[in-house]
Write a protein that holds these residues in place. Structure first.
Motif, short mmCIF file in Angstrom:
data_model
loop_
_atom_site.label_atom_id
_atom_site.label_comp_id
_atom_site.label_asym_id
_atom_site.label_seq_id
_atom_site.Cartn_x
_atom_site.Cartn_y
_atom_site.Cartn_z
N LEU A 41 -25.21 56.36 47.28
CA LEU A 41 -25.18 56.82 45.74
C LEU A 41 -25.81 55.89 44.97
O LEU A 41 -26.45 56.17 44.08
N GLY A 45 -29.08 56.70 42.86
CA GLY A 45 -29.21 56.24 41.40
C GLY A 45 -30.35 55.32 41.12
O GLY A 45 -31.00 55.59 40.16
N PHE A 60 -28.43 57.84 33.42
CA PHE A 60 -27.43 58.17 34.48
C PHE A 60 -27.90 57.69 35.85
O PHE A 60 -26.82 57.31 36.45
N LEU A 64 -25.05 55.21 37.75
CA LEU A 64 -24.85 55.52 39.06
C LEU A 64 -25.17 54.30 40.01
O LEU A 64 -24.23 54.24 40.66
N ALA A 68 -21.82 52.31 41.66
CA ALA A 68 -21.67 52.43 43.06
C ALA A 68 -21.79 51.11 43.96
O ALA A 68 -21.29 50.92 44.91
#
Length: 473
Positions: A41, A45, A60, A64, A68
Motif C-alpha cells: 500500500l 501511494g 490521495f 495512502l 500505510a
C-alpha cells in the motif's frame, strides 16, 4: 511522466525494489501478511503521488503512503515501536490535515479537479502546504517523529522511509511552488534559513546519539535541510532556479541510494559474526564516504550541483563556507555511525543468513551512479580539476580528524579545555553546544506538540474564514 516525475521515479523504483527484495529474503518479514500489505500500500501511494497530474490524486497517494507506513513503523510491536508509532501517527495527522485543507480550498475555488502546477494559491494556502510538506520532510521543529521511527522500524522499512518517503515533502513543494517561483521570492530567505538550521541541528543531534540507525535518522534530517536550502535558493534567485531544482533532483537520487545501502548494510552487520562483520563494515565505508561528499563518489557530484546553484545565485562567500562546514559535519556523522555500528555486540547464537544480493546491488548502484549519463554537464564541469578535488577532499579529512580527536579512545588521555572529563558524544556535544540536549527533550514533550497542534488549527480556521479571492498566481 514529466522531468520531475522521472527525477523522483528512478530512485524510488530502485530503492523500493532493492528494499523489497531484502524484506522478502528476511526471516520474520517474508512470512508476515500484515507487513506485506502495508508495504504494498505504501509503495502504491508513493508511485501514485509521483505520477499524479492533479492535486486530488497527489493528495490521495500522499495519504495512502503516509498511513500505510504506520504499519511498517510499529511492525515489531515492542513498547518502543508503539510509542514511536504514536508520534509518527500524530505528526502525520497534522501534516495530512494541512494538506487536505489546502487541497479542499483550491478545489472549491476552482470548482473542479486542479492540475498540479496550474493552481492559484493564496499565501495562507501555501503556508498550509509548506507545513504539511515540512513535517514529511522532517525539518527542524517538526522533525520529532523521524529519529523515533527509524530505530524501531525493520531495516528495509527504514531504507524506504529515509531513502524515498521523506523526499515526497520536497516533491510536493516543487510541484506547488516551482511554476510560481518569481511570485514567491519572499519565501526564499526563510526556507534557506530553515534549511541551514536543519543541516546543523541534525548533525549535532546525530553526534549525540549512540544507536546506529538513530544516527542515520539524524543524518536524513540534516540532508533534507540541504533540500530545503536549495528550494529556498530557487525562490530567492529565480535566475538560478533551474540549477537549484536540478541540484534537488541529484540530491534525491544520491541520498536515497546511499542511505538505503547504509540501512540495509547496518541490518546485515548486526546479524553477522566474525569475518562477515569485517567485510560488511568495510563495504559500508563506500556509501558513508559518498554521503560525506568524498571525491569520485555520488556525493562529490551532489556537492558540485549545490555549489553550481549557489554560484549562479550569487549569494556571497558566507553560504559556501557554511556548506563546507556542513560537509565536515556530515563526515563526523558518518564516522559516528560506523563507530557506533562497530562496537555493537555480535548476535547471540548462529548468525542469520542475510540477504546479501539486494544489499550488494545497492552498493553497486552507489558506486556506478557518478559514472552514468544522468550527471548534468554543468555538474561534471564543476567537479573537474585539481581545485575541485581538493575542495571535496579536505572537509572529509578534517571531519575524520575531528572525530578521532573528540570521540575515540586515545582522546580520553587528553584533558581538553572545552569538554568535561566524561568521555563520549553525550559528554562532548553538550559541552560544545550547550543546551542542545535540553532543547531536543523539550521538543519531544506532548505539551510542545500540543502547542504545535493548536497553531495548525489556528491556521486552518484562518484558511476557512479567508475569502477565496485574490490568489498569488
Amino acid at each position: 511522466m514529466d522531468e520531475v516525475a522521472r527525477a523522483f521515479l528512478l530512485p524510488s523504483a530502485l530503492i523500493w525494489c532493492l528494499a523489497g527484495w531484502f524484506a522478502a529474503s528476511r526471516r520474520g518479514l517474508s512470512s508476515s501478511p500484515v507487513f506485506a500489505g502495508c508495504w504494498l500500500l505504501a509503495l502504491a501511494g508513493n508511485l501514485s503521488l509521483i505520477l499524479a497530474a492533479e492535486l486530488l490524486v497527489f493528495y490521495f497517494g500522499f495519504a495512502l503512503m503516509t498511513f500505510a507506513a504506520y504499519g511498517l513503523v510499529v511492525h515489531q510491536g515492542s513498547p518502543q515501536a508503539l510509542n514511536a508509532g504514536r508520534w509518527y501517527l500524530f505528526m502525520m495527522f497534522l501534516g495530512e490535515l494541512c494538506l487536505f485543507t489546502a487541497v479542499a480550498l483550491l478545489a472549491v475555488a476552482a470548482g473542479a479537479a486542479t492540475a498540479l502546477g496550474l493552481a492559484s494559491y493564496h499565501g495562507l494556502t501555501l503556508g498550509l502546504f509548506a507545513v504539511g510538506f515540512a513535517i514529511k520532510l522532517g525539518l527542524v521543529g517538526v522533525h520529532t517523529w523521524l529519529p523515533r521511527a527509524h530505530p524501531v522500524a525493520p531495516v528495509p522499512a527504514s531504507a524506504v522511509l529515509s531513502g524515498v518517503m521523506i523526499k515526497t515533502g520536497i516533491l510536493g513543494w516543487w510541484r506547488v511552488s516551482e511554476p510560481h517561483g518569481p511570485l514567491l521570492s519572499d519565501w526564499g530567505p526563510w526556507l534557506m534559513f530553515l534549511g541551514i538550521v536543519t543541516v546543523f541541528y541534525g548533525i549535532a543531534s546525530g553526534l549525540n546519539s549512540r544507536e546506529p540507525k538513530t544516527v542515520l535518522a539524524w543524518s536524513s534530517v540534516s540532508q533534507m535541510g540541504l533540500a530545503a536550502l536549495l528550494a529556498g535558493l530557487a525562490l530567492t534567485s529565480p535566475g538560478a532556479g533551474h540549477l537549484a531544482w536540478l541540484g534537488i533532483a541529484w540530491l534525491v537520487l544520491h541520498h536515497g541510494l546511499a542511505k538505503a545501502a547504509l540501512f540495509l548494510g547496518a541490518g546485515l552487520f548486526q546479524d553477522s559474526q566474525g569475518k562477515a562483520r569485517g567485510w560488511i563494515g568495510l563495504l559500508l565505508c563506500l556509501p558513508a564516504l559518498a554521503l560525506a561528499g568524498a571525491p569520485f563518489t555520488s556525493g562529490w557530484f551532489a556537492k558540485a550541483a549545490l555549489d553550481a546553484a549557489v554560484i549562479e545565485a550569487g549569494q556571497g562567500a558566507w553560504l559556501p563556507w557554511l556548506l563546507t562546514a556542513g560537509a565536515v559535519g556530515t563526515t563526523l556523522l558518518m564516522a559516528r555511525f560506523l563507530h557506533s555500528l562497530w562496537v555493537t555486540p555480535e548476535a547471540d547464537g548462529l548468525p542469520t543468513r542475510g540477504p546479501w544480493l539486494p544489499w550488494g546491488f545497492s552498493i553497486v548502484c552507489v558506486l556506478a551512479l557518478p559514472w552514468t549519463a544522468w550527471v548534468p554537464e554543468h555538474v561534471r564541469d564543476m567537479a573537474n580539476g585539481p581545485l575541485a578535488l581538493l575542495s571535496a577532499l579536505w572537509p572529509v579529512v578534517l571531519g575524520l580528524a575531528l572525530y578521532m580527536a573528540l570521540f575515540t579512545r586515545p582522546a580520553t588521555a587528553i584533558r581538553w579545555p572545552w569538554r568535561p572529563r566524561a568521555f563520549g558524544p553525550r559528554a562532548a556535544i553538550p559541552a560544545l553546544l550547550p543546551g542542545l540536549v535540553h532543547v531536543e527533550r523539550r521538543m519531544h514533550r506532548w505539551s510542545v506538540v500540543g502547542t504545535l497542534f493548536m497553531f495548525v488549527i489556528a491556521l486552518l480556521l484562518a484558511a476557512l474564514s479567508l475569502r477565496i479571492s485574490g490568489p498569488v498566481a
